[in-house]
Write an enzyme that holds these catalytic residues in place. Sequence first.
Site, mmCIF file in Angstrom:
data_model
loop_
_atom_site.group_PDB
_atom_site.id
_atom_site.type_symbol
_atom_site.label_atom_id
_atom_site.label_comp_id
_atom_site.label_asym_id
_atom_site.label_seq_id
_atom_site.Cartn_x
_atom_site.Cartn_y
_atom_site.Cartn_z
ATOM 1 N N GLY A 53 -5.583 -60.996 -1.522
ATOM 2 C CA GLY A 53 -6.947 -60.729 -1.075
ATOM 3 C C GLY A 53 -7.049 -60.916 0.404
ATOM 4 O O GLY A 53 -6.054 -61.069 1.098
ATOM 5 N N CYS A 54 -8.261 -60.911 0.889
ATOM 6 C CA CYS A 54 -8.491 -61.024 2.316
ATOM 7 C C CYS A 54 -8.184 -62.448 2.793
ATOM 8 O O CYS A 54 -7.735 -62.663 3.884
ATOM 9 C CB CYS A 54 -9.925 -60.664 2.610
ATOM 10 S SG CYS A 54 -10.264 -60.392 4.338
ATOM 11 N N GLN A 55 -8.461 -63.434 1.961
ATOM 12 C CA GLN A 55 -8.405 -64.811 2.432
ATOM 13 C C GLN A 55 -7.363 -65.670 1.738
ATOM 14 O O GLN A 55 -6.719 -66.484 2.361
ATOM 15 C CB GLN A 55 -9.773 -65.455 2.251
ATOM 16 C CG GLN A 55 -10.860 -64.693 2.964
ATOM 17 C CD GLN A 55 -11.961 -65.591 3.446
ATOM 18 O OE1 GLN A 55 -11.968 -66.776 3.172
ATOM 19 N NE2 GLN A 55 -12.889 -65.036 4.179
ATOM 20 N N SER A 121 -11.931 -59.249 -2.965
ATOM 21 C CA SER A 121 -10.950 -58.515 -3.752
ATOM 22 C C SER A 121 -10.125 -59.450 -4.621
ATOM 23 O O SER A 121 -9.499 -59.026 -5.572
ATOM 24 C CB SER A 121 -10.051 -57.697 -2.841
ATOM 25 O OG SER A 121 -9.483 -58.545 -1.880
ATOM 26 N N HIS B 371 -8.519 -64.279 8.584
ATOM 27 C CA HIS B 371 -7.657 -63.925 9.722
ATOM 28 C C HIS B 371 -8.418 -63.297 10.887
ATOM 29 O O HIS B 371 -7.844 -62.986 11.914
ATOM 30 C CB HIS B 371 -6.493 -63.035 9.275
ATOM 31 C CG HIS B 371 -6.916 -61.796 8.552
ATOM 32 N ND1 HIS B 371 -7.761 -60.880 9.102
ATOM 33 C CD2 HIS B 371 -6.601 -61.329 7.318
ATOM 34 C CE1 HIS B 371 -7.946 -59.884 8.245
ATOM 35 N NE2 HIS B 371 -7.271 -60.139 7.147
#
Lengths: 144, 415
Positions: A53-55, A121, B371
Amino acid sequence: MNNKTIEQTEAIIVDEFSLFDSWDDKYEYIIDLGKKLAPLPDEFKTEENKVKGCQSTVWLTADYTDGKVYYRAESDAVIVKGLISMLIRVLSGHTPDEIMNAKMDFINKIGMTSHLAQTRSNGLLAMVRQMKHYALAFKAKEGL
Amino acid sequence: MKTATLNTTHTFDIEAIRHDFPILNREVKGHRLVYFDNAATSQKPQEVIDALVYYYSFLNANVHRGIHSLAEEATAAFEATRDAVKDFINAAAREEIIYTKGTTESINLVAYTWARQNLQEGDELIVSGMEHHSNTVPWQIVCEEKKARLKVIPVNDNGELLLEEYKKLLNERTKLVAVNHVSNAMGTVNPVKAIIQMAHEQGALVLIDGAQSAMHLDIDVQEMDCDFFAFSSHKMLGPTGMGILYGKRALLEAMPVFNGGGEMIKEVTFEKTTYNELPYKFEAGTPNIADAIALKPAIEYINKTGKANIRQQEDMLLAHATERLREIDGLKIIGDNDHKVSVVSFVIDGVHPQDVGILLDNKGIAVRTGHHCAEPLMSRFCIPGTIRASFALYNTIEEVDLMMEALNKAVRILR
């Protein structure tokens, strides 16, 4: 082998969460679940098992024994790990059909709806989808 | 409505400022919102919200073509922003101010027009190791197309650019240097004047990504001598979907058009179309009229408050937050240097940033984790992401202390 139905386990989790007065307590409980989740051996932390996922990163794997699906998973983030732990508790040990038909209403009922957001996601929704994919794949393989 | 006013000692009335931003009154998860995600987008003062409502309630018309009163009034308001932007960055002429959707589109515009026209096989472009993806990916695309090379200025352990290394990257093949003025991930203020001067000595142009600086630093594009300067309205109190590309006039004149359509043409026949004058040559189609108009009150709000006052407040918050963060065992600040603005980014041993973000949100505190669209920078520091708190003029010391209280508790639970 899971001797409770998916709905029964969901109801038990909803009951457990009803005991908490505050969000702090809910999160502390989920974090505790996350810390207790058995670590996934490194050999399963492969690119193939990654739900990136993004994180945070989730690794999810499943076995198929005697017509039942058993899941194992881990994440580098502990709240995600706690959420996965609940999903595994509900779905593991059931047949592919039961898993594919599971409504997973408990997520809304315990107030974790925000973790269902499409944008996350690797939120719960993506994990549930991935777990159902495994069930579908095992069923399809069996039918061959 | 009460508005913020300055007194002669150059401090401002923080309560009056907060009063101008209605969103600060809302609650999140049963707590008063503490908004520390200003580097992602700033909140909007009432004047900006009112300008949007006013436009759609009283002024809505397409600009530049109508002969009727509404169209004339809308056009006047739409063009007034261009003059305000010109003064805001001290551009030489209003024709050098191009309206875009935001910083990303501004950079893409230069990549798809200037770079496509001017780059040749073997040419070189330089970006830095602390760029937002939006100031890397467009250049990668055009470099691939033109078989040009993309080089990267390295970043040191304190989150600063290594100018000596930059000097070595420059040569006669360098055509463009694209760097940010302020790093979105760390808050580092880069020495853009020196970077620009060194590039110009080699005959290369310079694009400055000002997305994170426009709100905080004094911008004078003529003094800076950058060739292009890109920034976004929504990070400086204005509406989303609106941005600016500044370019030196001679460059803009020589550049090919970006999008084709209405507004950007002078004359159209099926044999040949001639293009409109600057700035309209780059503004095809019906523009983002409402948001362009509402950028002006945002600029006026910054001007009347004063950037020096804004910086003073933000610097105080940054210093206080940095000092208090150091109290946390195992916390490391990413970009630990003394020339930063408004941003503090950090990681904590044994704690995932996402978990911290969720627990702070549970207390109504909005920070950014992840990020920050700067994956190469995260790789440089061997981390998956950071927790980033970014401050604005309406934030207070009390809010920083609330964050610290929530953060200390989060770390205790998570470890």
